[in-house]
Design a protein around this motif. Structure first.
Motif, PDB file in Angstrom:
ATOM      1  N   ILE A 108       0.840  -1.213   0.000  1.00 16.81           N
ATOM      2  CA  ILE A 108       0.000   0.000   0.000  1.00 16.81           C
ATOM      3  C   ILE A 108       0.865   1.249   0.000  1.00 16.81           C
ATOM      4  O   ILE A 108       0.626   2.202  -0.756  1.00 16.81           O
ATOM      5  CB  ILE A 108      -0.954  -0.018   1.211  1.00 16.81           C
ATOM      6  N   HIS A 109       1.904   1.249   0.874  1.00 15.56           N
ATOM      7  CA  HIS A 109       2.794   2.419   0.920  1.00 15.56           C
ATOM      8  C   HIS A 109       3.546   2.600  -0.400  1.00 15.56           C
ATOM      9  O   HIS A 109       3.701   3.727  -0.895  1.00 15.56           O
ATOM     10  CB  HIS A 109       3.783   2.274   2.087  1.00 15.56           C
ATOM     11  N   ALA A 110       4.020   1.478  -0.953  1.00 17.95           N
ATOM     12  CA  ALA A 110       4.734   1.569  -2.239  1.00 17.95           C
ATOM     13  C   ALA A 110       3.801   2.060  -3.347  1.00 17.95           C
ATOM     14  O   ALA A 110       4.180   2.871  -4.211  1.00 17.95           O
ATOM     15  CB  ALA A 110       5.318   0.205  -2.602  1.00 17.95           C
ATOM     16  N   GLU A 111       2.550   1.564  -3.296  1.00 24.94           N
ATOM     17  CA  GLU A 111       1.570   2.001  -4.297  1.00 24.94           C
ATOM     18  C   GLU A 111       1.254   3.484  -4.146  1.00 24.94           C
ATOM     19  O   GLU A 111       1.112   4.215  -5.135  1.00 24.94           O
ATOM     20  CB  GLU A 111       0.298   1.164  -4.159  1.00 24.94           C
ATOM     21  N   GLU A 112       1.150   3.951  -2.916  1.00 20.49           N
ATOM     22  CA  GLU A 112       0.893   5.373  -2.661  1.00 20.49           C
ATOM     23  C   GLU A 112       2.020   6.227  -3.225  1.00 20.49           C
ATOM     24  O   GLU A 112       1.781   7.252  -3.894  1.00 20.49           O
ATOM     25  CB  GLU A 112       0.765   5.607  -1.154  1.00 20.49           C
ATOM     26  N   LYS A 113       3.238   5.791  -2.974  1.00 20.24           N
ATOM     27  CA  LYS A 113       4.397   6.537  -3.476  1.00 20.24           C
ATOM     28  C   LYS A 113       4.427   6.533  -5.006  1.00 20.24           C
ATOM     29  O   LYS A 113       4.670   7.565  -5.644  1.00 20.24           O
ATOM     30  CB  LYS A 113       5.673   5.914  -2.918  1.00 20.24           C
ATOM     31  N   ALA A 114       4.147   5.352  -5.598  1.00 22.24           N
ATOM     32  CA  ALA A 114       4.157   5.249  -7.064  1.00 22.24           C
ATOM     33  C   ALA A 114       3.032   6.079  -7.678  1.00 22.24           C
ATOM     34  O   ALA A 114       3.228   6.770  -8.687  1.00 22.24           O
ATOM     35  CB  ALA A 114       4.022   3.787  -7.487  1.00 22.24           C
ATOM     36  N   ASP A 115       1.826   6.028  -7.038  1.00 24.56           N
ATOM     37  CA  ASP A 115       0.703   6.829  -7.549  1.00 24.56           C
ATOM     38  C   ASP A 115       1.009   8.319  -7.484  1.00 24.56           C
ATOM     39  O   ASP A 115       0.701   9.075  -8.420  1.00 24.56           O
ATOM     40  CB  ASP A 115      -0.566   6.521  -6.747  1.00 24.56           C
ATOM     41  N   LYS A 116       1.605   8.752  -6.368  1.00 16.90           N
ATOM     42  CA  LYS A 116       1.921  10.182  -6.211  1.00 16.90           C
ATOM     43  C   LYS A 116       2.931  10.612  -7.269  1.00 16.90           C
ATOM     44  O   LYS A 116       2.798  11.681  -7.903  1.00 16.90           O
ATOM     45  CB  LYS A 116       2.505  10.423  -4.820  1.00 16.90           C
ATOM     46  N   LYS A 117       3.943   9.780  -7.463  1.00 11.09           N
ATOM     47  CA  LYS A 117       4.964  10.101  -8.455  1.00 11.09           C
ATOM     48  C   LYS A 117       4.359  10.167  -9.863  1.00 11.09           C
ATOM     49  O   LYS A 117       4.623  11.107 -10.635  1.00 11.09           O
ATOM     50  CB  LYS A 117       6.078   9.063  -8.404  1.00 11.09           C
ATOM     51  N   LYS A 118       3.509   9.169 -10.169  1.00  8.96           N
ATOM     52  CA  LYS A 118       2.896   9.146 -11.499  1.00  8.96           C
ATOM     53  C   LYS A 118       1.913  10.295 -11.671  1.00  8.96           C
ATOM     54  O   LYS A 118       1.836  10.915 -12.744  1.00  8.96           O
ATOM     55  CB  LYS A 118       2.187   7.805 -11.715  1.00  8.96           C
ATOM     56  N   PHE A 119       1.158  10.611 -10.611  1.00 10.06           N
ATOM     57  CA  PHE A 119       0.196  11.719 -10.678  1.00 10.06           C
ATOM     58  C   PHE A 119       0.914  13.044 -10.921  1.00 10.06           C
ATOM     59  O   PHE A 119       0.529  13.833 -11.802  1.00 10.06           O
ATOM     60  CB  PHE A 119      -0.614  11.768  -9.379  1.00 10.06           C
ATOM     61  N   ASP A 120       1.970  13.295 -10.151  1.00 11.13           N
ATOM     62  CA  ASP A 120       2.737  14.535 -10.329  1.00 11.13           C
ATOM     63  C   ASP A 120       3.369  14.588 -11.719  1.00 11.13           C
ATOM     64  O   ASP A 120       3.400  15.647 -12.369  1.00 11.13           O
ATOM     65  CB  ASP A 120       3.828  14.636  -9.258  1.00 11.13           C
ATOM     66  N   PHE A 121       3.877  13.431 -12.159  1.00  3.28           N
ATOM     67  CA  PHE A 121       4.475  13.360 -13.498  1.00  3.28           C
ATOM     68  C   PHE A 121       3.440  13.707 -14.571  1.00  3.28           C
ATOM     69  O   PHE A 121       3.711  14.502 -15.471  1.00  3.28           O
ATOM     70  CB  PHE A 121       5.037  11.957 -13.729  1.00  3.28           C
ATOM     71  N   CYS A 122       2.238  13.119 -14.459  1.00  2.00           N
ATOM     72  CA  CYS A 122       1.198  13.356 -15.467  1.00  2.00           C
ATOM     73  C   CYS A 122       0.754  14.814 -15.476  1.00  2.00           C
ATOM     74  O   CYS A 122       0.582  15.420 -16.540  1.00  2.00           O
ATOM     75  CB  CYS A 122      -0.003  12.442 -15.215  1.00  2.00           C
ATOM     76  N   VAL A 123       0.557  15.379 -14.288  1.00  2.00           N
ATOM     77  CA  VAL A 123       0.130  16.790 -14.220  1.00  2.00           C
ATOM     78  C   VAL A 123       1.181  17.698 -14.845  1.00  2.00           C
ATOM     79  O   VAL A 123       0.879  18.590 -15.650  1.00  2.00           O
ATOM     80  CB  VAL A 123      -0.143  17.192 -12.760  1.00  2.00           C
ATOM     81  N   SER A 124       2.447  17.448 -14.464  1.00  2.00           N
ATOM     82  CA  SER A 124       3.537  18.281 -14.981  1.00  2.00           C
ATOM     83  C   SER A 124       3.684  18.127 -16.499  1.00  2.00           C
ATOM     84  O   SER A 124       3.759  19.115 -17.235  1.00  2.00           O
ATOM     85  CB  SER A 124       4.845  17.909 -14.285  1.00  2.00           C
ATOM     86  N   GLU A 125       3.736  16.867 -16.955  1.00  2.00           N
ATOM     87  CA  GLU A 125       3.941  16.616 -18.385  1.00  2.00           C
ATOM     88  C   GLU A 125       2.782  17.129 -19.223  1.00  2.00           C
ATOM     89  O   GLU A 125       2.973  17.728 -20.285  1.00  2.00           O
ATOM     90  CB  GLU A 125       4.141  15.117 -18.637  1.00  2.00           C
ATOM     91  N   ARG A 126       1.562  16.910 -18.749  1.00  2.00           N
ATOM     92  CA  ARG A 126       0.407  17.375 -19.516  1.00  2.00           C
ATOM     93  C   ARG A 126       0.333  18.899 -19.547  1.00  2.00           C
ATOM     94  O   ARG A 126       0.040  19.493 -20.596  1.00  2.00           O
ATOM     95  CB  ARG A 126      -0.879  16.795 -18.929  1.00  2.00           C
ATOM     96  N   THR A 127       0.612  19.527 -18.431  1.00  2.00           N
ATOM     97  CA  THR A 127       0.579  20.997 -18.400  1.00  2.00           C
ATOM     98  C   THR A 127       1.621  21.574 -19.358  1.00  2.00           C
ATOM     99  O   THR A 127       1.325  22.458 -20.176  1.00  2.00           O
ATOM    100  CB  THR A 127       0.848  21.504 -16.976  1.00  2.00           C
ATOM    101  N   THR A 128       2.853  21.039 -19.262  1.00  2.00           N
ATOM    102  CA  THR A 128       3.937  21.538 -20.116  1.00  2.00           C
ATOM    103  C   THR A 128       3.654  21.283 -21.591  1.00  2.00           C
ATOM    104  O   THR A 128       3.780  22.184 -22.430  1.00  2.00           O
ATOM    105  CB  THR A 128       5.263  20.877 -19.715  1.00  2.00           C
TER     106      THR A 128
END
Length: 704
Positions: free
Chosen positions: A423-443
């Motif tokens: 669960i903790h690893a999934e939370e970390k991976a989801d946060k990383k992927k979410f931030d990546f998607c927001v940043s990449e899509r915005t840019t």
């Protein structure tokens, strides 16, 4: 059948797959009832079904991924094709408009050339007609003058040979059949002179003076006729030469006009061929564009429909897995053990289940409490992980003896601990992927919008440049056409001026020759009549002294011949003609000067216009070249921008599935993980807070 009903009650959501699972379970219960442990077989079957469901999910995900790749690739290709075709169609329409304008200009040019050719032909016809008429007049006049000259020569030679006393009468007889107006007039004068000589012939005396005077008139008139005939033939030769030059100029102009017409017609054919090709290409591009738009729209619709179906299947499969886990939990519960021993179907297996029931009551109560907690949380969260944990607890061995002092909850706690790590690893991976998607899509969305604006700006500039080039090319064609007309006009004006000047020269020569002839005639007659005056007076004196008989009639005055009479006399008539001729010559000079001045003004205007047109052609040619170069540069820039945009869009499409999922489900997944962690914490607290767990821990510690 009780187990079948129980399994059906555990299913939270009815789906096709779940119904199939229940039917499979019923079949399993109906078969092989004489074999060992049928309930165990059902549990294993359910677990196999869960594994198969996961395999099916992976297979469907693989198929969907290929389908998604096909759709995104097709949509991207058709989007690019639509953009390219849209630009191509726009440029083709501009080319069509340009060639339609050019075709109109060429048609107008052809009509102008045909009018010029018709005018040239009319000028040739007029020149030929004028030359023919002038030649006919020349031949007639030449014949008359030749005949008159012959008659004058005969008269002169005859009188010179015989020297008769009545020379005027004899000369009149020789000229009486002449139809030449000048000789008819001369014959009349000779007749009148002959009448005067007839009356005086009765007086004695020497009449050689009278004969010499008539011969002088005849000789002078003959010489004048000879000179006039020579001048007439020279004028005819000059007229023929001028006609030949004019005809040469007209024929050269005709050849030039025919060549320009042929070039124009060839250009019309090329333009018509190009227009047909452009229109055919436009139709094909428009049909391709319509097809691509239809394919893109249908693919987008199919993609959306299949994506919705895939999401729904994923949701149903999650519910199915939860149902399977709950069914396994129900079948492995303590209450099921008693039920299995009481039914006919499962009584042969009672010993196996009774062996499991040897577990202490405290352990049973803990297991029951934990399973109850997990089931409650499963119904709330539909968590596959909690369902897996419940199934894991049911699968954990339930026999614990003094020979095997193993804590029955140790594997469960370890599973819970591993699950929390996941669960903790999934939370970390989801946060990383979410931030990546927001940043990449915005840019990349910003970059895509920037490229779109750049492409639109460049397309607008290209369209404007193309329109400018088309307009300037039309102006260039018009300037070239006007320059060609200017050249023709200069040639025509120069030829006309040359013909007019040659006509003027011929006219002046004729006028001067006529004036000279008039002056000679006046001089001859004046000399004749001046000689007549003194002789006339002497004869009258002799008549007064020597006459023996009275005359049959009397003179009212002395003989004057045609000397008197003012403007009605021969000399007066000749003087009037001379004055008129000189006035006509003066007017011809004035008209020639005015025509020359007008010609020079017209030529200056034409040459100035020619220089302006040549400069305009040079400027337009350079401007068109610069415009085309700028347009090509902007097309290259637009191509680069489109490639960058396509690359950005492809990248966004590549990350779209994963980013759409994480952005749409991030908060829910986060909430679900919090709920799962809280449930796991409650389970740990529940297990570790019991004396039974403490006793197991103490026994294990003592055993070590």
């Amino acid at each position: 059948m009780a187990l079948l009903v129980l399994a059906m009650l555990a299913v939270p959501v009815a789906s096709v797959k779940t119904v199939h699972t229940v039917k499979t379970l019923h079949t399993a219960l109906s078969l092989d009832l004489s074999g060992d442990r049928p309930i165990t077989k059902v549990v294993k079957l359910l677990k196999d079904m869960a594994a198969q469901s996961e395999a099916d999910a992976a297979a469907e995900a693989d198929v969907y991924e290929k389908f998604q790749c096909y759709c995104t690739k097709t949509i991207d290709e058709k989007t690019k094709s639509i953009e390219t075709l849209t630009d191509t169609i726009a440029m083709t329409k501009i080319d069509i408009e340009k060639n339609v304008a050019l075709a109109s200009q060429l048609a107008e040019k052809k009509e102008k050339l045909e009018r010029d050719l018709q005018g040239n032909e009319e000028s040739q016809t007029a020149a030929n007609s004028s030359r023919k008429k002038a030649n006919e007049e020349f031949l007639s006049e030449e014949t008359d003058m030749t005949n008159g000259l012959t008659q004058l020569s005969q008269a002169y030679d005859t009188l010179a040979a015989i020297n008769p006393p009545d020379a005027a009468g004899q000369a009149s007889l020789l000229l009486q059949f002449s139809e030449n107006p000048a000789l008819v007039s001369l014959n009349k004068q000779l007749q009148e002179a002959a009448q005067g000589q007839g009356f005086l012939s009765r007086a004695p005396g020497n009449y050689e003076g009278q004969t010499g005077g008539v011969l002088g008139v005849l000789r002078s008139t003959r010489d004048t006729y000879a000179k006039n005939l020579e001048d007439l033939r020279a004028a005819e030769a000059a007229s023929v030469e001028a006609y030949d030059k004019l005809l040469t100029t007209l024929l050269a102009s005709e050849d030039e006009l025919e060549a320009m017409k042929a070039m124009t017609m060839s250009a019309q054919t090329d333009t018509a061929t190009k227009l047909a090709a452009l229109r055919k290409g436009l139709k094909a591009d428009e049909e391709t564009l319509a097809t691509d738009e239809e394919i893109k729209a249908s693919t987008e619709k199919m993609y959306a429909e299949k994506t919705a179906i895939m999401e729904e299947r994923s949701r149903l499969r999650t519910q199915e897995n939860t149902a399977i886990a709950q069914a396994v939990s129900v079948l492995n519960s303590d209450s099921a053990f008693d039920a299995f021993g009481k039914t006919e179907t499962t009584k042969t297996q009672a010993e196996a289940f009774l062996q499991l029931s040897q577990e202490s009551s405290n352990v049973k109560s803990i297991r029951t409490a934990v399973l109850s907690l997990l089931k409650s949380e499963i119904h709330k969260t539909h968590s596959a992980r909690l369902a897996h944990l419940a199934a894991f607890m049911d699968a954990t061995p339930k026999v614990y003896t003094s020979e095997r002092p193993v804590n029955p909850f140790a594997p469960v706690l370890k599973e819970i601990d591993d699950m929390e790590g996941v669960i903790h690893a999934e939370e970390k991976a989801d946060k990383k992927k979410f931030d990546f998607c927001v940043s990449e899509r915005t840019t990349n969305h910003a970059a895509n919008a920037s490229r779109t604006d750049e492409i639109n700006t460049l397309s607008s500039s290209i369209t404007q440049l193309a329109q400018t080039a088309t307009t300037k090319e039309g102006e260039l064609q018009t300037a070239k056409f006007d320059l060609g007309n200017n050249t023709v006009d200069q040639t025509t004006v120069t030829a006309d001026r040359k013909a007019e000047n040659e006509e003027y020269q011929t006219n002046i020569a004729n006028l001067q020759n006529a004036a000279m002839l008039m002056q000679k005639a006046i001089k001859i007659l004046t000399t004749y009549y001046d000689k007549l005056q003194p002789k006339d007076s002497l004869l009258q004196k002799e008549e007064a002294t020597q006459a023996e008989e009275p005359p049959s009639y009397e003179f009212s005055a002395k003989f004057q011949g045609q000397k008197g009479g003012g403007g009605t006399g021969v000399i007066g008539q000749l003087q009037t003609i001379l004055n008129t001729t000189e006035e006509e010559e003066s007017n011809a000079h004035s008209a020639e000067q005015q025509a020359q001045a007008e010609f020079e003004d017209q030529m200056k205007a034409l040459t100035d216009n020619e220089a302006t047109l040549k400069q305009s052609i040079t400027d337009l040619t350079k401007l068109i070249a610069d415009t085309r170069l700028s347009m090509d540069q902007k097309k290259d820039e637009r191509t680069d921008a489109r490639e960058e945009k396509a690359s950005i869009i492809k990248y966004l499409e590549d990350i779209k599935p994963g980013c759409d999922f994480i952005e749409a489900n991030y908060e829910q997944r986060k909430t679900n993980r919090i709920a799962e962690s809280e449930s796991l914490t409650k389970a740990i607290t529940l297990i570790k807070g019991t004396p039974a767990y403490t006793n197991f821990e103490e026994k294990e510690a003592a055993a070590r």
